[in-house]
Design an enzyme around this catalytic site. Sequence first.
Site, PDB file in Angstrom:
ATOM      1  N   ARG A  46      -3.553  74.530  -1.587  1.00  0.00           N
ATOM      2  CA  ARG A  46      -4.272  74.929  -0.295  1.00  0.00           C
ATOM      3  C   ARG A  46      -5.107  74.274   0.455  1.00  0.00           C
ATOM      4  O   ARG A  46      -5.739  73.609   1.009  1.00  0.00           O
ATOM      5  CB  ARG A  46      -4.933  76.542  -1.099  1.00  0.00           C
ATOM      6  N   TYR A  98      -2.144  77.800  28.259  1.00  0.00           N
ATOM      7  CA  TYR A  98      -0.506  78.111  26.886  1.00  0.00           C
ATOM      8  C   TYR A  98      -0.785  79.892  26.559  1.00  0.00           C
ATOM      9  O   TYR A  98      -2.043  80.005  26.192  1.00  0.00           O
ATOM     10  CB  TYR A  98      -0.373  77.155  25.565  1.00  0.00           C
ATOM     11  N   LYS A 195       5.264  70.304  18.853  1.00  0.00           N
ATOM     12  CA  LYS A 195       5.941  69.720  20.085  1.00  0.00           C
ATOM     13  C   LYS A 195       6.509  68.307  19.882  1.00  0.00           C
ATOM     14  O   LYS A 195       7.102  67.852  18.775  1.00  0.00           O
ATOM     15  CB  LYS A 195       5.100  69.676  21.589  1.00  0.00           C
TER      16      LYS A 195
HETATM   17  C1  PLP Z   1       3.836  75.610  22.307  1.00  0.00           C
HETATM   18  C2  PLP Z   1       1.979  75.146  22.487  1.00  0.00           C
HETATM   19  C3  PLP Z   1       0.630  76.110  21.509  1.00  0.00           C
HETATM   20  C4  PLP Z   1       1.189  76.825  20.633  1.00  0.00           C
HETATM   21  O1  PLP Z   1       1.485  75.905  19.400  1.00  0.00           O
HETATM   22  P1  PLP Z   1       2.480  76.902  17.820  1.00  0.00           P
HETATM   23  O2  PLP Z   1       3.153  75.597  16.663  1.00  0.00           O
HETATM   24  O3  PLP Z   1       3.898  77.341  18.497  1.00  0.00           O
HETATM   25  O4  PLP Z   1       1.639  77.526  17.066  1.00  0.00           O
HETATM   26  C5  PLP Z   1      -0.497  75.469  21.810  1.00  0.00           C
HETATM   27  N1  PLP Z   1      -0.968  74.840  23.080  1.00  0.00           N
HETATM   28  C6  PLP Z   1      -0.167  74.476  23.140  1.00  0.00           C
HETATM   29  C7  PLP Z   1       0.134  73.395  25.223  1.00  0.00           C
HETATM   30  C8  PLP Z   1       1.941  74.240  23.419  1.00  0.00           C
HETATM   31  O5  PLP Z   1       2.874  73.897  23.989  1.00  0.00           O
END
Ligand code: PLP
Length: 386
Positions: A46, A98, A195
């Site tokens: 952790r 977002y 992403k």
């Molecule tokens: C997807 C996304 C998030 C959130 O991320 P997760 O990995 O889904 O928790 C935050 N900011 C942007 C711009 C995103 O596209």
Amino acid sequence: MKFASQLVQHQAAPGDPYRPTATPIYQTATFEQEHADSFGDFDYSRSGNPTRKVLEELVAKLEGGQRGFAFASGMAAITAVARTLRAGDEILADSDLYGGTCRLFTRVLERSGITAHYADAGDLETFAAKITPRTRIIYAESPTNPLLRVLDLRALAALAHANGALLVVDNSLMSPYLQRPLELGADVVLHSATKFLCGHADVTGGMVVVRDEKLGGDIAFLQNAEGNALAPFDCFLLQRGLKTLKLRLDAQQRNAQAIAEFLAADARVGHVFYPGLTHSPLQRSQASGAGSVLSFTAHSTEAAKAIAENAKMFQICVSFGSVHSTISLPAAMSHASVPPEIAATRVLPPELVRISVGIEDSGDLIADLDQALTAAASHALSFAAK
Ligand SMILES: *Cc1c(COP(=O)(O)O)cnc(C)c1O
């Protein structure tokens, strides 16, 4: 070293006696201590884990920051930054955020007495007027998702610093290959590593990178105290994905440009939103490319749905950044979590279609969109005839 080299030229397993060339998955919760009264480099996963450390140091270097931190998701990363605030503090955010970030700011932070205000950061004067003595964080994404508005990150950093606040930039849409907000003056960079950093849609993860040691110490403290770091296997997958970040993005961006040009010339499509079409001077001054996410309006909400459902190579998916092309209707999908009172203040046309372009053959992708647009048009005709 140039960015392309940095992605692969780093020590995979510092200190490992077998000198592996890929970072091992240190799938262990605990590390044996040599003495009862002193810790080694690692004691409990952790608090720290060697697989995670390699990833955190790599991403920090790619973003030009001092320290990096890997979290279980992008939202966990954003939460960690928000946790540096106290009751009474305020966040001033661009209104085009977002959906999940909006939800966190409005529905969760509010419970701890932290208030988020929203304004269009593209209009600096109006935006600046919303700053109060309690504003601690100015928060933005650029280009914004899904409308691809480009914000002036240098100006926002100057504005934040003139008011004793930090500029926090969510760089998920660009990745450090195309844009490095810390170099433009930002204090904190965030990523949904789910992403582009991952690129294969097989990990949910998040990253925080800071340039200030003291803030880094606070994030490290919070990561350990709250226990939301990324697990070793996911850290391994992210690192593997990162090795091809440049190759993937180069290919995805080329495809995105070709698709944007095809769509912009097509009467079956309304407006196309993509900085690579407008050759935005601001985008060029702060990023080295337009990325591979674009959006366009269809002639109606029904047509948008028909396009998404008829496209065969574009999976209907939330998220973006994968090597596989995806299509979504932001108003109904990724941005449905925007609280209604905020949704009312922002422009998000229900007929907007967002696509994230992958590494497939661009001719195949364009042919597929072409047939989906035709199918959507004939669907609309039969709809009108009824
Ligand atoms: C997807 C996304 C998030 C959130 O991320 P997760 O990995 O889904 O928790 C935050 N900011 C942007 C711009 C995103 O596209």
